[in-house]
Scaffold this motif. Structure first.
Motif, PDB file in Angstrom:
ATOM      1  N   LYS A 151       9.274  14.802 -15.454  1.00  0.00           N
ATOM      2  CA  LYS A 151       8.326  15.284 -14.834  1.00  0.00           C
ATOM      3  C   LYS A 151       9.109  15.465 -13.349  1.00  0.00           C
ATOM      4  CE  LYS A 151       4.581  17.670 -12.553  1.00  0.00           C
ATOM      5  NZ  LYS A 151       4.894  17.541 -11.533  1.00  0.00           N
ATOM      6  N   ARG A 152       9.557  14.164 -12.535  1.00  0.00           N
ATOM      7  CA  ARG A 152      10.879  14.558 -11.486  1.00  0.00           C
ATOM      8  C   ARG A 152      12.201  15.420 -12.318  1.00  0.00           C
ATOM      9  NH1 ARG A 152      11.089  16.004  -7.255  1.00  0.00           N
ATOM     10  NH2 ARG A 152      13.334  15.339  -5.844  1.00  0.00           N
ATOM     11  N   ILE A 153      12.422  15.835 -13.489  1.00  0.00           N
ATOM     12  CA  ILE A 153      13.780  16.087 -13.716  1.00  0.00           C
ATOM     13  C   ILE A 153      12.584  18.183 -13.453  1.00  0.00           C
ATOM     14  CG2 ILE A 153      15.233  16.957 -15.686  1.00  0.00           C
ATOM     15  CD1 ILE A 153      15.148  13.857 -15.786  1.00  0.00           C
ATOM     16  N   GLU A 154      11.440  18.188 -14.039  1.00  0.00           N
ATOM     17  CA  GLU A 154      11.079  19.268 -14.262  1.00  0.00           C
ATOM     18  C   GLU A 154      10.604  19.373 -12.980  1.00  0.00           C
ATOM     19  OE1 GLU A 154       7.303  18.859 -16.697  1.00  0.00           O
ATOM     20  OE2 GLU A 154       8.573  18.845 -18.498  1.00  0.00           O
ATOM     21  N   ASP A 155      10.217  19.163 -12.343  1.00  0.00           N
ATOM     22  CA  ASP A 155      10.493  19.476 -10.398  1.00  0.00           C
ATOM     23  C   ASP A 155      11.467  19.605  -9.925  1.00  0.00           C
ATOM     24  OD1 ASP A 155       7.396  18.992 -10.332  1.00  0.00           O
ATOM     25  OD2 ASP A 155       7.401  17.137  -9.983  1.00  0.00           O
ATOM     26  N   LEU A 156      12.455  19.337 -10.444  1.00  0.00           N
ATOM     27  CA  LEU A 156      13.676  19.179  -9.597  1.00  0.00           C
ATOM     28  C   LEU A 156      14.589  20.659  -9.811  1.00  0.00           C
ATOM     29  CD1 LEU A 156      16.592  18.656  -8.088  1.00  0.00           C
ATOM     30  CD2 LEU A 156      17.158  17.124  -9.843  1.00  0.00           C
ATOM     31  N   SER A 157      14.409  21.035 -11.378  1.00  0.00           N
ATOM     32  CA  SER A 157      14.482  22.575 -12.271  1.00  0.00           C
ATOM     33  C   SER A 157      14.284  23.440 -11.398  1.00  0.00           C
ATOM     34  CB  SER A 157      13.823  22.424 -13.468  1.00  0.00           C
ATOM     35  OG  SER A 157      14.795  23.376 -14.274  1.00  0.00           O
ATOM     36  N   ALA A 158      12.643  23.631 -10.909  1.00  0.00           N
ATOM     37  CA  ALA A 158      12.366  23.995 -10.321  1.00  0.00           C
ATOM     38  C   ALA A 158      12.612  25.045  -9.398  1.00  0.00           C
ATOM     39  CB  ALA A 158      10.798  24.314 -10.261  1.00  0.00           C
ATOM     40  N   GLU A 159      12.829  23.422  -8.159  1.00  0.00           N
ATOM     41  CA  GLU A 159      13.410  24.139  -6.870  1.00  0.00           C
ATOM     42  C   GLU A 159      14.635  23.924  -7.607  1.00  0.00           C
ATOM     43  OE1 GLU A 159      13.383  19.724  -4.907  1.00  0.00           O
ATOM     44  OE2 GLU A 159      13.799  20.933  -3.222  1.00  0.00           O
ATOM     45  N   ASN A 160      15.324  23.775  -7.861  1.00  0.00           N
ATOM     46  CA  ASN A 160      16.842  25.062  -7.896  1.00  0.00           C
ATOM     47  C   ASN A 160      16.863  25.751  -8.393  1.00  0.00           C
ATOM     48  OD1 ASN A 160      18.627  23.131  -7.607  1.00  0.00           O
ATOM     49  ND2 ASN A 160      18.972  21.802  -9.336  1.00  0.00           N
ATOM     50  N   LYS A 161      15.843  26.795  -9.386  1.00  0.00           N
ATOM     51  CA  LYS A 161      15.481  28.286  -9.708  1.00  0.00           C
ATOM     52  C   LYS A 161      15.080  28.792  -8.089  1.00  0.00           C
ATOM     53  CE  LYS A 161      12.549  30.640 -12.237  1.00  0.00           C
ATOM     54  NZ  LYS A 161      11.217  30.731 -13.772  1.00  0.00           N
ATOM     55  N   THR A 162      14.356  28.364  -7.427  1.00  0.00           N
ATOM     56  CA  THR A 162      13.962  29.364  -6.131  1.00  0.00           C
ATOM     57  C   THR A 162      15.523  28.615  -5.061  1.00  0.00           C
ATOM     58  OG1 THR A 162      11.545  27.630  -6.712  1.00  0.00           O
ATOM     59  CG2 THR A 162      12.226  28.843  -4.397  1.00  0.00           C
ATOM     60  N   LEU A 163      15.305  27.901  -5.667  1.00  0.00           N
ATOM     61  CA  LEU A 163      17.004  28.381  -4.357  1.00  0.00           C
ATOM     62  C   LEU A 163      18.504  28.784  -4.828  1.00  0.00           C
ATOM     63  CD1 LEU A 163      18.485  26.354  -2.017  1.00  0.00           C
ATOM     64  CD2 LEU A 163      19.846  24.969  -3.949  1.00  0.00           C
ATOM     65  N   SER A 164      18.144  28.630  -6.179  1.00  0.00           N
ATOM     66  CA  SER A 164      18.941  30.175  -6.933  1.00  0.00           C
ATOM     67  C   SER A 164      19.090  31.080  -6.296  1.00  0.00           C
ATOM     68  CB  SER A 164      19.179  29.894  -8.637  1.00  0.00           C
ATOM     69  OG  SER A 164      20.047  30.367  -8.926  1.00  0.00           O
ATOM     70  N   GLU A 165      17.447  31.559  -6.762  1.00  0.00           N
ATOM     71  CA  GLU A 165      16.870  32.896  -6.098  1.00  0.00           C
ATOM     72  C   GLU A 165      17.356  33.519  -4.459  1.00  0.00           C
ATOM     73  OE1 GLU A 165      12.679  33.612  -6.895  1.00  0.00           O
ATOM     74  OE2 GLU A 165      12.935  33.514  -8.953  1.00  0.00           O
ATOM     75  N   ASP A 166      17.250  31.788  -3.594  1.00  0.00           N
ATOM     76  CA  ASP A 166      17.631  32.602  -2.549  1.00  0.00           C
ATOM     77  C   ASP A 166      19.203  32.664  -1.986  1.00  0.00           C
ATOM     78  OD1 ASP A 166      14.969  31.956  -1.603  1.00  0.00           O
ATOM     79  OD2 ASP A 166      15.359  30.033  -1.323  1.00  0.00           O
ATOM     80  N   VAL A 167      19.801  32.215  -3.064  1.00  0.00           N
ATOM     81  CA  VAL A 167      20.538  32.380  -3.113  1.00  0.00           C
ATOM     82  C   VAL A 167      21.690  33.648  -3.860  1.00  0.00           C
ATOM     83  CG1 VAL A 167      23.932  31.545  -3.807  1.00  0.00           C
ATOM     84  CG2 VAL A 167      21.374  29.689  -2.806  1.00  0.00           C
ATOM     85  N   ARG A 168      20.745  34.028  -4.541  1.00  0.00           N
ATOM     86  CA  ARG A 168      21.500  35.630  -5.085  1.00  0.00           C
ATOM     87  C   ARG A 168      20.895  36.982  -3.971  1.00  0.00           C
ATOM     88  NH1 ARG A 168      17.687  38.784  -8.307  1.00  0.00           N
ATOM     89  NH2 ARG A 168      16.411  36.985  -8.185  1.00  0.00           N
ATOM     90  N   TYR A 169      19.798  36.610  -3.774  1.00  0.00           N
ATOM     91  CA  TYR A 169      20.216  37.901  -2.033  1.00  0.00           C
ATOM     92  C   TYR A 169      20.432  37.518  -1.473  1.00  0.00           C
ATOM     93  CZ  TYR A 169      15.287  38.227  -4.739  1.00  0.00           C
ATOM     94  OH  TYR A 169      14.323  38.273  -6.516  1.00  0.00           O
ATOM     95  N   LEU A 170      20.743  36.309  -0.419  1.00  0.00           N
ATOM     96  CA  LEU A 170      21.824  36.340   0.580  1.00  0.00           C
ATOM     97  C   LEU A 170      23.293  36.733   0.187  1.00  0.00           C
ATOM     98  CD1 LEU A 170      22.036  34.659   3.417  1.00  0.00           C
ATOM     99  CD2 LEU A 170      22.597  32.752   1.827  1.00  0.00           C
ATOM    100  N   ASN A 171      23.485  36.569  -1.209  1.00  0.00           N
ATOM    101  CA  ASN A 171      24.618  37.135  -1.639  1.00  0.00           C
ATOM    102  C   ASN A 171      25.269  38.458  -1.638  1.00  0.00           C
ATOM    103  OD1 ASN A 171      27.221  37.576  -3.234  1.00  0.00           O
ATOM    104  ND2 ASN A 171      26.308  36.950  -5.087  1.00  0.00           N
ATOM    105  N   LYS A 172      23.544  39.232  -2.144  1.00  0.00           N
ATOM    106  CA  LYS A 172      23.489  40.791  -2.211  1.00  0.00           C
ATOM    107  C   LYS A 172      23.298  40.941  -0.615  1.00  0.00           C
ATOM    108  CE  LYS A 172      20.201  41.730  -6.034  1.00  0.00           C
ATOM    109  NZ  LYS A 172      18.559  42.147  -6.033  1.00  0.00           N
ATOM    110  N   ALA A 173      22.962  40.292   0.167  1.00  0.00           N
ATOM    111  CA  ALA A 173      22.747  40.945   1.992  1.00  0.00           C
ATOM    112  C   ALA A 173      24.219  40.800   2.618  1.00  0.00           C
ATOM    113  CB  ALA A 173      21.969  39.763   2.673  1.00  0.00           C
ATOM    114  N   LEU A 174      24.972  39.748   1.683  1.00  0.00           N
ATOM    115  CA  LEU A 174      26.774  39.748   2.813  1.00  0.00           C
ATOM    116  C   LEU A 174      27.575  40.366   1.507  1.00  0.00           C
ATOM    117  CD1 LEU A 174      26.208  35.555   3.882  1.00  0.00           C
ATOM    118  CD2 LEU A 174      25.649  38.073   4.954  1.00  0.00           C
TER     119      LEU A 174
END
Length: 298
Positions: A193-216
């Protein structure tokens, strides 16, 4: 600053633009919110205690307790109720709405406040929660301060924290594999369960990085930095997937061992039952023989 693990993260569309909205309730008496433009990565945040929220609702003439207001806010974000809706307004939008209401009441709109505060409020946003009842509509405004685009150093700090989490989980799995009791499936489930939660958190962070990559994208140095962060995030996601597969294999092995033990237990019970019946049968025969001999003597 928003907490690392918000209670709610969702995507909302305001006036044709997509925003990433994060909501966090702290200690049951404080509200944190963050709204991020998915295209420009500009961010607005607010943090209010229960007294401030309840005072806002009191001024509207329709008082709501803090927990009820936050429940309404979650409902608006998740679109689970037709009575609650959300909108994101600029200061000009809010002034236009106020003037429209004042004109409806035949009052003279005032422009002095707008003139004096236009510089300090031009980048501010207002998250408007609208509660619609049968004959009325109540608007609850939440001012949100402009924070600019997210700091890459903050994202990098979150990535380092996730790396530490992955290393800790891997160490736990390693120890679990070395000395693994057959009755410890609950612990493996918690790790999974902890690994699944960590994977979901990584997914959200990956989206943030992707949008930041577009802006910069126009800045080469920032692009190189974001590329490194994306590579780290991808590596973390692969590690999480590998850890999840290891957990699945261990759980499958436990289930197989459990089935074997159950089968052995059933066989043992059957053997014991058969031996018990044989013993009773021999005892009955001996008793009958003794009775017959005793009767003949008499």
């Amino acid at each position: 600053m928003m907490s690392d693990q918000p209670n709610l993260v969702t995507t909302c569309t305001f006036k044709g633009k997509e925003y990433l909205v994060k909501m966090n309730i702290i200690s049951g008496n404080s509200l944190e919110m963050s709204v991020t433009d998915k295209y420009t990565t500009e961010e607005w945040q607010c943090c209010y205690d229960a007294n401030y929220i309840e005072n806002i609702t009191h001024k509207t003439g329709n008082f709501k307790q803090f927990d009820i207001f936050t429940t309404m806010l979650k409902s608006g974000l998740l679109k689970t109720s037709e009575c609650v809706s959300l909108d994101l307004l600029t200061y000009d939008d809010l002034e236009m709405l106020r003037n429209r209401r004042m004109n409806g009441r035949n009052l003279c709109p005032s422009h002095s406040v707008h003139t004096n505060n236009v510089n300090s409020t031009s980048n501010r946003r207002y998250l408007i929660l609208t509660y619609s009842v049968e004959f009325d509509r109540i608007h609850y405004p939440l001012p949100m301060e402009y924070c600019g685009p997210p700091d890459p150093q903050v994202l990098q700090g979150i990535i380092h924290r996730l790396e530490g989490e992955v290393e800790r989980l891997q160490e736990q799995l390693k120890k679990q594999a070395e000395q693994y009791p057959t009755n410890n499936t609950s612990h493996i489930s918690k790790l999974q369960k902890r690994i699944e939660d960590l994977s979901a958190e990584n997914k959200t962070l990956s989206e943030d990085v992707r949008y930041l990559n577009k802006a910069l994208s126009k800045h080469s140095n920032s692009m190189r930095h974001i590329g490194m962060m994306k590579g780290i995030v991808n590596s973390l996601q692969e590690q999480v997937i590998r850890d999840r597969m290891t957990s699945h294999r261990q759980i499958k092995r436990l289930q197989e061992e459990k089935a074997v033990l159950k089968q052995q237990h059933t066989s043992s019970e059957t053997s014991c039952s058969k031996c018990s019946k044989d013993c009773f049968s021999i005892s009955d025969s001996k008793c009958l023989l003794f009775t017959t001999k005793f009767s003949s003597l008499l």
